[in-house]
Scaffold this motif. Structure first.
Motif, PDB file in Angstrom:
ATOM      1  N   ARG A 162       0.825  -1.197   0.000  1.00 59.25           N
ATOM      2  CA  ARG A 162       0.000   0.000   0.000  1.00 59.25           C
ATOM      3  C   ARG A 162       0.865   1.255   0.000  1.00 59.25           C
ATOM      4  O   ARG A 162       0.573   2.226  -0.697  1.00 59.25           O
ATOM      5  N   ILE A 163       1.966   1.212   0.756  1.00 60.08           N
ATOM      6  CA  ILE A 163       2.849   2.384   0.797  1.00 60.08           C
ATOM      7  C   ILE A 163       3.408   2.654  -0.589  1.00 60.08           C
ATOM      8  O   ILE A 163       3.414   3.786  -1.065  1.00 60.08           O
ATOM      9  N   ILE A 164       3.847   1.586  -1.253  1.00 63.67           N
ATOM     10  CA  ILE A 164       4.412   1.776  -2.590  1.00 63.67           C
ATOM     11  C   ILE A 164       3.349   2.301  -3.545  1.00 63.67           C
ATOM     12  O   ILE A 164       3.572   3.253  -4.283  1.00 63.67           O
ATOM     13  N   ARG A 165       2.160   1.700  -3.494  1.00 68.71           N
ATOM     14  CA  ARG A 165       1.122   2.078  -4.451  1.00 68.71           C
ATOM     15  C   ARG A 165       0.574   3.484  -4.176  1.00 68.71           C
ATOM     16  O   ARG A 165       0.385   4.276  -5.076  1.00 68.71           O
ATOM     17  N   ARG A 166       0.300   3.761  -2.900  1.00 67.66           N
ATOM     18  CA  ARG A 166      -0.390   5.008  -2.573  1.00 67.66           C
ATOM     19  C   ARG A 166       0.563   6.184  -2.385  1.00 67.66           C
ATOM     20  O   ARG A 166       0.183   7.323  -2.604  1.00 67.66           O
ATOM     21  N   HIS A 167       1.771   5.910  -1.918  1.00 68.69           N
ATOM     22  CA  HIS A 167       2.631   7.031  -1.535  1.00 68.69           C
ATOM     23  C   HIS A 167       3.842   7.206  -2.433  1.00 68.69           C
ATOM     24  O   HIS A 167       4.162   8.314  -2.825  1.00 68.69           O
ATOM     25  N   ILE A 168       4.539   6.104  -2.746  1.00 67.62           N
ATOM     26  CA  ILE A 168       5.784   6.271  -3.513  1.00 67.62           C
ATOM     27  C   ILE A 168       5.488   6.435  -5.002  1.00 67.62           C
ATOM     28  O   ILE A 168       5.923   7.398  -5.628  1.00 67.62           O
ATOM     29  N   LEU A 169       4.711   5.510  -5.581  1.00 68.81           N
ATOM     30  CA  LEU A 169       4.487   5.559  -7.032  1.00 68.81           C
ATOM     31  C   LEU A 169       3.832   6.847  -7.524  1.00 68.81           C
ATOM     32  O   LEU A 169       4.345   7.477  -8.445  1.00 68.81           O
TER      33      LEU A 169
END
Lengths: 358, 303
Positions: free
Chosen positions: A263-270
């Motif tokens: 979720r962090i990668i999808r919602r925040h980093i990407l």
């Protein structure tokens, strides 16, 4: 639970309890007024709104769209092809050499008198009796395709390399970034020229007869060279983005709230680095077109008879005094493509770069 | 500072080594040797020729011999003309250096002036005009610019003479080589000037009543110059590669024309030598501009 003003227990005189009889219930209409009027926007919608307000970006998008439609649609119905000499009644017409725009050769005029309909040569013909308009169209096609593919290659390699380096960090990162540093310090145009010379020679003999030979060794070597050299900028960008976003407070907050890594990668980093990456791809296309036209000009671009805007301009140099329009036309087309891509890329950056929005 | 300098110099040396290696092995990968002809010569002659040019030794050893020769300034001989390449480069580079030097000088001076004007007249017509023109110049490839300039000013209007060895007129070549770096410097100067003009010390200087000209030249421009220094390295690289095209268009007999000709002639020793020579120039320029940047920028700490 609903309150009925009449059913409430009697109010004590000194009590601060609110006397509901003094109040009126809000109607539905009044309630609606207090709702937040503006819909919450997403990052994408917000960017699009800003992009639409930028007249330069929209104008260049329209220009690009028209160009793309032209180069796709025109070859479908245009009666001439880019590599064939003009033929009249099934015979090669050798008089159709170096025609001025919208003129016909002697043989064609004869055929017209006999009642045939012959499509005009909008930009005239070149010295090998080929229709120049369709050559310019194909040249623009080649330039755009080269730009797009080269940028895609750069994107894929750079994205993979940069995200591996940024994600793993530590020793892997140090080693991978040293390699990038060294490739980055090589003078790119010189290396492109050198590698194209070599690739041409190697691929030229290796490809003979295979399906790829139709594209031509020069074009393939161009892509290989781009894949080998130009990805480093993208890799650096991606790594930097991932590294800086990883340390942001909102990622820490999300992690503290127990959000899973996915979720962090999808919602925040990407979402935060995708925009920067796409902008850089958009700006990579004109630079690839630049490089291709440069190589074509010094004789290392696409193989004849395939035209590219660079090789058309370089061919036109020989007849510059008598057929100046043959130089001016590809020059205008290439400048238009590069200019509108640059302006559109700038517009994208202004609209979508999260750092600029603050 | 010393540690940084050593590190950068080492990286530059490694880069030059890698460039020579790439050049050498890439050229070696091309099928066919320099003496392979359609009609096979006498094997004894072939062997003697190969021994003369060390072609009978293993590739690794050939590379070492090549490096040794390079370090002595011996680039070998051109396959087409049979002349010493070092001599050709020396002769041709004088012309290219003159052209490139003039272009670089004009680009820096004009770029700084235009960039400052754009920053000082922000959002007024001079700024808009300058930004429009620089965007245009950045989007036009140098060979197009060169040919259009040649066509309009030399052939149609006949304002300036066409370049010839008897009458060397550098105006058009310099302009076509200069416009791209000039536009870049203009944009760079504008943004760094805007940055500086918003600083507190500018406000302080104005508040204490320093004359506007002094504020701009002494306080603003000197600090705005710093980022421009970093562009000098890339600019040298651009001008060196750009001069290949510009020299070809204007038929100036410089190193650029020689390089393009050697590509078309498949004169491999010449291509190798020119690539390495130009690459070394670019690496040195980048190194110098990086070092100078560190020297002049007081805000950067040396670690």
């Amino acid at each position: 639970m609903t309150y009925n003003a009449d059913k409430l227990p009697r109010k004590n005189l000194l009590s601060l309890q609110i006397d509901l009889k003094k109040f009126e219930r809000a109607t539905d209409e009044e309630k609606a007024q207090h709702e937040i009027m503006r819909e919450s926007t997403t990052f994408f919608r917000d960017g699009m709104r800003k992009l639409k307000k930028n007249p330069l970006a929209i104008a260049s998008l329209i220009v690009l769209f028209c160009l793309v439609v032209t180069i796709i649609v025109v070859p479908m119905f245009y009666p001439y092809s880019y590599e064939q000499m003009i033929t009249v009644n099934g015979k090669r017409d050798k008089t159709a050499k170096n025609l001025a725009p919208f003129t016909y050769s002697k043989n064609e005029l004869k055929a017209i008198e006999e009642g045939q309909e012959i499509f005009p040569h909008i930009f005239g013909t070149d010295e090998l009796c080929r229709d120049y308009f369709i050559r310019v169209i194909y040249g623009a096609r080649v330039s755009l395709v080269v730009g797009l593919f080269a940028s895609l290659i750069v994107l894929v390699i750079g994205l993979l390399y940069g995200s591996i380096s940024g994600y793993f960090g530590g020793k892997v990162d140090i080693v991978m970034m040293r390699i990038v540093d060294i490739i980055y310090s090589l003078p790119d145009t010189l290396m492109v020229v050198l590698l194209s010379v070599v690739m041409n020679q190697i691929l030229g003999s290796a490809l003979k007869g295979s399906a790829l030979s139709k594209i031509g060794p020069n074009m393939i070597s161009l892509f290989i060279v781009f894949g080998v050299l130009y990805w480093v900028g993208m890799a650096r960008l991606v790594r930097g983005q991932i590294l800086s976003i990883k340390t942001n407070e909102y990622v820490l907050a999300a992690r503290a709230l127990g959000a899973p890594a996915g979720r962090i990668i999808r919602r925040h980093i990407l979402p935060n680095c995708m925009s920067v990456i796409f902008i850089s791809v958009a700006l990579q296309i004109p630079s690839a077109i630049f490089t291709e036209s440069f190589l074509s000009f010094i004789g290392l671009g696409v193989n004849a008879p395939m035209p590219s805007l660079g090789s058309l301009a370089s061919d036109a140099l020989n007849g510059i005094t008598s057929y100046a329009y043959r130089l001016v036309i590809p020059a205008i087309v290439i400048s238009l493509i590069v200019l509108s891509l640059n302006l559109f890329g700038d517009g994208l950056r202004d609209a979508f770069d999260p750092k600029l929005n603050q | 500072m010393l540690k940084y300098t050593v590190k950068r110099v080492l990286l530059a040396v490694v880069t030059v080594f890698i460039i020579s290696a790439i050049t050498f092995f890439a050229m070696n990968a091309i099928p066919g040797g320099p003496f392979s002809k359609e009609k096979a010569p006498d094997p004894a002659v072939q062997a003697a020729l190969e021994a003369r040019f060390n072609l009978d030794k293993p590739v690794g050893q050939q590379f070492l011999i090549y490096l040794k020769n390079l370090s002595r300034g011996d680039f070998g001989i051109s396959l087409k003309t049979g002349r010493e390449i070092a001599q050709i480069i020396q002769e041709k580079f004088a012309v290219s250096a003159k052209l490139g030097g003039m272009a670089a000088g004009c680009a820096i001076v004009l770029g700084l002036i235009l960039g400052s004007i754009a920053a000082l007249c922000r959002n007024h017509w001079p700024d808009r005009l300058i930004i429009f023109l620089t965007t245009l110049f950045v989007s036009v490839p140098s060979f197009i610019l060169a040919t259009i300039l040649l066509l309009v000013f030399a052939l149609q209007l006949k304002w300036v003479g066409v370049f010839s060895t008897s009458n060397p007129n550098y105006v058009l070549p310099v302009i076509s080589l200069m416009l791209y770096p000039m536009s870049y410097i203009t944009r760079l100067t504008k943004s760094s000037m805007l940055d500086v003009l918003g600083q507190d010390y500018i406000r302080t200087a104005r508040a204490k009543g320093v004359r506007e000209a002094l504020v701009i030249f002494k306080h603003a421009l000197r600090n705005a110059l710093i980022p421009v220094v970093t562009y000098v390295g890339p600019m040298v690289a651009y001008i060196l590669t750009g001069s290949m095209v510009v020299e070809t268009v204007f038929t100036i007999g410089g190193l650029g024309t020689e390089f393009v000709r050697s590509i078309n002639n498949q004169d491999y020793p010449m291509i190798m030598a020119t690539t390495i020579f130009l690459a070394v120039l670019m690496v040195v320029a980048t190194l110098l501009s990086d070092l100078v940047y560190k020297l002049v920028d007081p805000k950067i700490t040396f670690d």
